[in-house]
Design a protein around this motif. Structure first.
Motif, PDB file in Angstrom:
ATOM      1  N   TYR A 115       0.787  -1.149   0.088  1.00  0.00           N
ATOM      2  CA  TYR A 115       0.020  -0.082  -0.081  1.00  0.00           C
ATOM      3  C   TYR A 115       0.880   1.264  -0.258  1.00  0.00           C
ATOM      4  CZ  TYR A 115      -3.068   3.685   1.842  1.00  0.00           C
ATOM      5  OH  TYR A 115      -3.735   4.880   1.944  1.00  0.00           O
ATOM      6  N   MET A 116       1.978   1.199   0.920  1.00  0.00           N
ATOM      7  CA  MET A 116       2.903   2.276   0.896  1.00  0.00           C
ATOM      8  C   MET A 116       3.663   2.804  -0.172  1.00  0.00           C
ATOM      9  SD  MET A 116       4.065   2.731   4.960  1.00  0.00           S
ATOM     10  CE  MET A 116       5.354   1.643   4.721  1.00  0.00           C
ATOM     11  N   ASN A 117       4.275   1.467  -0.906  1.00  0.00           N
ATOM     12  CA  ASN A 117       4.749   1.646  -2.205  1.00  0.00           C
ATOM     13  C   ASN A 117       3.899   2.206  -3.255  1.00  0.00           C
ATOM     14  OD1 ASN A 117       7.211   0.736  -1.357  1.00  0.00           O
ATOM     15  ND2 ASN A 117       6.766  -1.447  -2.011  1.00  0.00           N
ATOM     16  N   GLN A 118       2.671   1.788  -3.447  1.00  0.00           N
ATOM     17  CA  GLN A 118       1.718   2.387  -4.219  1.00  0.00           C
ATOM     18  C   GLN A 118       1.310   3.667  -4.289  1.00  0.00           C
ATOM     19  OE1 GLN A 118      -1.316  -0.771  -4.130  1.00  0.00           O
ATOM     20  NE2 GLN A 118      -0.577  -2.059  -5.832  1.00  0.00           N
ATOM     21  N   LEU A 127       8.763   1.747  -9.389  1.00  0.00           N
ATOM     22  CA  LEU A 127       9.074   3.218  -8.772  1.00  0.00           C
ATOM     23  C   LEU A 127      10.526   3.657  -9.049  1.00  0.00           C
ATOM     24  CD1 LEU A 127       7.877   5.360  -6.645  1.00  0.00           C
ATOM     25  CD2 LEU A 127       8.944   3.908  -4.725  1.00  0.00           C
ATOM     26  N   ALA A 128      11.545   2.743  -9.060  1.00  0.00           N
ATOM     27  CA  ALA A 128      12.861   3.051  -9.251  1.00  0.00           C
ATOM     28  C   ALA A 128      12.886   3.439 -10.970  1.00  0.00           C
ATOM     29  CB  ALA A 128      13.704   1.972  -9.258  1.00  0.00           C
ATOM     30  N   ARG A 129      12.198   2.947 -11.693  1.00  0.00           N
ATOM     31  CA  ARG A 129      12.028   3.360 -13.300  1.00  0.00           C
ATOM     32  C   ARG A 129      11.533   4.592 -13.434  1.00  0.00           C
ATOM     33  NH1 ARG A 129       9.743   1.652 -18.447  1.00  0.00           N
ATOM     34  NH2 ARG A 129       7.544   2.118 -17.557  1.00  0.00           N
ATOM     35  N   THR A 130      10.332   5.064 -12.691  1.00  0.00           N
ATOM     36  CA  THR A 130       9.950   6.173 -12.676  1.00  0.00           C
ATOM     37  C   THR A 130      10.808   7.079 -12.225  1.00  0.00           C
ATOM     38  OG1 THR A 130       7.679   4.943 -12.462  1.00  0.00           O
ATOM     39  CG2 THR A 130       7.861   7.333 -12.178  1.00  0.00           C
ATOM     40  N   ARG A 131      11.558   6.992 -11.325  1.00  0.00           N
ATOM     41  CA  ARG A 131      12.357   7.906 -10.679  1.00  0.00           C
ATOM     42  C   ARG A 131      13.683   8.076 -11.604  1.00  0.00           C
ATOM     43  NH1 ARG A 131      12.476   6.338  -4.283  1.00  0.00           N
ATOM     44  NH2 ARG A 131      10.852   7.596  -3.646  1.00  0.00           N
ATOM     45  N   ALA A 132      14.005   6.871 -12.234  1.00  0.00           N
ATOM     46  CA  ALA A 132      15.084   7.182 -13.261  1.00  0.00           C
ATOM     47  C   ALA A 132      14.723   8.057 -14.373  1.00  0.00           C
ATOM     48  CB  ALA A 132      15.449   5.604 -13.711  1.00  0.00           C
ATOM     49  N   HIS A 133      13.390   7.960 -15.087  1.00  0.00           N
ATOM     50  CA  HIS A 133      13.159   8.968 -16.141  1.00  0.00           C
ATOM     51  C   HIS A 133      13.026  10.150 -15.510  1.00  0.00           C
ATOM     52  CE1 HIS A 133      11.895   5.209 -18.402  1.00  0.00           C
ATOM     53  NE2 HIS A 133      11.436   6.162 -19.415  1.00  0.00           N
ATOM     54  N   ILE A 134      12.565  10.772 -14.195  1.00  0.00           N
ATOM     55  CA  ILE A 134      12.672  11.733 -13.835  1.00  0.00           C
ATOM     56  C   ILE A 134      13.921  12.260 -13.955  1.00  0.00           C
ATOM     57  CG2 ILE A 134      11.952  13.267 -11.960  1.00  0.00           C
ATOM     58  CD1 ILE A 134       9.969  11.411 -11.227  1.00  0.00           C
ATOM     59  N   GLU A 143       3.328   5.913  -2.771  1.00  0.00           N
ATOM     60  CA  GLU A 143       4.683   6.607  -3.175  1.00  0.00           C
ATOM     61  C   GLU A 143       4.505   6.578  -4.807  1.00  0.00           C
ATOM     62  OE1 GLU A 143       6.653   8.166  -1.955  1.00  0.00           O
ATOM     63  OE2 GLU A 143       8.604   8.445  -2.846  1.00  0.00           O
ATOM     64  N   LEU A 144       4.343   5.517  -5.574  1.00  0.00           N
ATOM     65  CA  LEU A 144       4.352   5.601  -6.993  1.00  0.00           C
ATOM     66  C   LEU A 144       3.224   6.520  -7.325  1.00  0.00           C
ATOM     67  CD1 LEU A 144       5.588   4.102  -9.365  1.00  0.00           C
ATOM     68  CD2 LEU A 144       3.846   2.636  -9.236  1.00  0.00           C
ATOM     69  N   ALA A 145       2.103   6.512  -6.994  1.00  0.00           N
ATOM     70  CA  ALA A 145       1.231   7.321  -7.439  1.00  0.00           C
ATOM     71  C   ALA A 145       1.620   8.850  -6.941  1.00  0.00           C
ATOM     72  CB  ALA A 145      -0.173   7.176  -6.501  1.00  0.00           C
ATOM     73  N   ARG A 146       2.166   9.107  -6.009  1.00  0.00           N
ATOM     74  CA  ARG A 146       2.742  10.488  -5.600  1.00  0.00           C
ATOM     75  C   ARG A 146       3.602  11.044  -6.585  1.00  0.00           C
ATOM     76  NH1 ARG A 146       5.242  13.729  -1.467  1.00  0.00           N
ATOM     77  NH2 ARG A 146       7.242  12.542  -1.575  1.00  0.00           N
ATOM     78  N   LEU A 167      11.507  15.059  -3.910  1.00  0.00           N
ATOM     79  CA  LEU A 167      10.787  13.559  -4.317  1.00  0.00           C
ATOM     80  C   LEU A 167      11.762  12.354  -3.976  1.00  0.00           C
ATOM     81  CD1 LEU A 167       9.183  13.708  -8.243  1.00  0.00           C
ATOM     82  CD2 LEU A 167       8.229  13.195  -6.104  1.00  0.00           C
ATOM     83  N   TRP A 168      12.919  12.736  -3.953  1.00  0.00           N
ATOM     84  CA  TRP A 168      13.916  11.410  -3.647  1.00  0.00           C
ATOM     85  C   TRP A 168      13.950  11.186  -2.153  1.00  0.00           C
ATOM     86  CZ3 TRP A 168      13.591  10.382  -8.191  1.00  0.00           C
ATOM     87  CH2 TRP A 168      13.615  11.432  -9.096  1.00  0.00           C
ATOM     88  N   THR A 169      13.508  12.295  -1.287  1.00  0.00           N
ATOM     89  CA  THR A 169      13.520  12.111   0.089  1.00  0.00           C
ATOM     90  C   THR A 169      12.017  12.053   1.025  1.00  0.00           C
ATOM     91  OG1 THR A 169      13.400  14.736   0.372  1.00  0.00           O
ATOM     92  CG2 THR A 169      15.782  13.441   0.347  1.00  0.00           C
ATOM     93  N   SER A 170      11.323  11.057   0.333  1.00  0.00           N
ATOM     94  CA  SER A 170      10.091  10.909   0.465  1.00  0.00           C
ATOM     95  C   SER A 170       9.999  10.547   2.076  1.00  0.00           C
ATOM     96  CB  SER A 170       9.330   9.917  -0.294  1.00  0.00           C
ATOM     97  OG  SER A 170       8.318   9.503   0.278  1.00  0.00           O
ATOM     98  N   PRO A 171       9.171  10.893   2.905  1.00  0.00           N
ATOM     99  CA  PRO A 171       9.044  10.489   4.292  1.00  0.00           C
ATOM    100  C   PRO A 171       8.511   9.150   4.475  1.00  0.00           C
ATOM    101  CG  PRO A 171       7.176  12.003   3.830  1.00  0.00           C
ATOM    102  CD  PRO A 171       8.305  12.237   2.540  1.00  0.00           C
ATOM    103  N   ILE A 172       8.014   8.740   3.276  1.00  0.00           N
ATOM    104  CA  ILE A 172       7.261   7.206   3.502  1.00  0.00           C
ATOM    105  C   ILE A 172       8.318   5.862   3.397  1.00  0.00           C
ATOM    106  CG2 ILE A 172       5.655   5.773   2.270  1.00  0.00           C
ATOM    107  CD1 ILE A 172       4.491   8.395   1.082  1.00  0.00           C
TER     108      ILE A 172
END
Lengths: 145, 145
Positions: free
Chosen positions: A111-114, B117-124, A116-119, B140-145
């Motif tokens: 849930y937290m990963n999803q 998530l890693a793929r999306t961040r790499a694109h960014i 974060e991805l949505a964010r 974006l890289w220092t998410s509290p989650i």
């Protein structure tokens, strides 16, 4: 886990008992039984891991574990014994939730990963300089994964 | 799950048996026992859910389930019965992996989410027009989650 005895050439009583004890698996040792060569639990509960069997016996009962293993093809028994040991360990550690507690934690993680991805995707959508088909972000929303 | 009997004002044998049967929980019905008012399994294995108890009995054994519940405070027993029922159901469905199979699936799900998530961040990181502290991507890289 068997009532059949081991044969030995040694005629003095003590060495026979010692030899039998050395051969016994953790299950037969725990249940104070002789361990036959065809003991179904022996390959998966060696004498070197007594706590592993104690856990499984406490949660499932030795006869249930033996029956489950016997009903499976030999090549799947090691995985089944491993999985039952893990389940039993989790239930001993957490008598209320057992492995369901582990599942709940993993579901929270998902849930937290999803979220974060949505964010991250929402940030891209808001701040993307171009959003047309030629945008560098094009295709990010239709991931094959 | 108890050997104690129910009292009844009805004196004819048949109605007594019927009344007793109606009152019996799924566990006592399955084990062909009388169900007392203080039966530890009764609140969690009602007669309306016979398969739920059959599963739990097959995997853990009725006495192990009753002992586990008795060792817990009353307010935690419903969750424990629920968790044991789920574990038993998964092991009946998958005799090799049981709930560990569910855990493996969830772990794969987490792995795929993290890869996405890693793929999306790499694109960014590659396509971001500005990468300084004032960039819209900052934080974006220092998410509290």
């Amino acid at each position: 886990m068997s009532t059949s005895s081991h044969n030995s050439n040694n005629t003095s009583p003590s060495p026979i008992i010692n030899e039998s004890n050395q051969r016994r698996c953790a299950a037969c040792k725990y249940l104070r039984k002789r361990c036959s060569r065809d003991c179904v639990l022996s390959p998966y509960f060696p004498a070197s891991l007594p706590h592993r069997f104690a856990c499984v016996h406490k949660i499932f009962g030795a006869s249930n574990v033996a029956r489950t293993l016997q009903q499976l093809p030999v090549h799947q028994r090691a995985q089944a014994a491993e999985a039952m040991s893990a389940e039993a360990y989790w239930r001993v550690q957490d008598p209320v939730y057992g492995s369901v507690g582990v599942i709940n934690l993993l579901q929270q993680h998902i849930y937290m990963n999803q979220r974060e991805l949505a964010r991250t995707r929402a940030h891209i959508a808001i701040h993307s300089p171009t959003r047309g088909p030629c945008s560098p972000w094009a295709g990010l929303w239709t991931s094959p994964i």
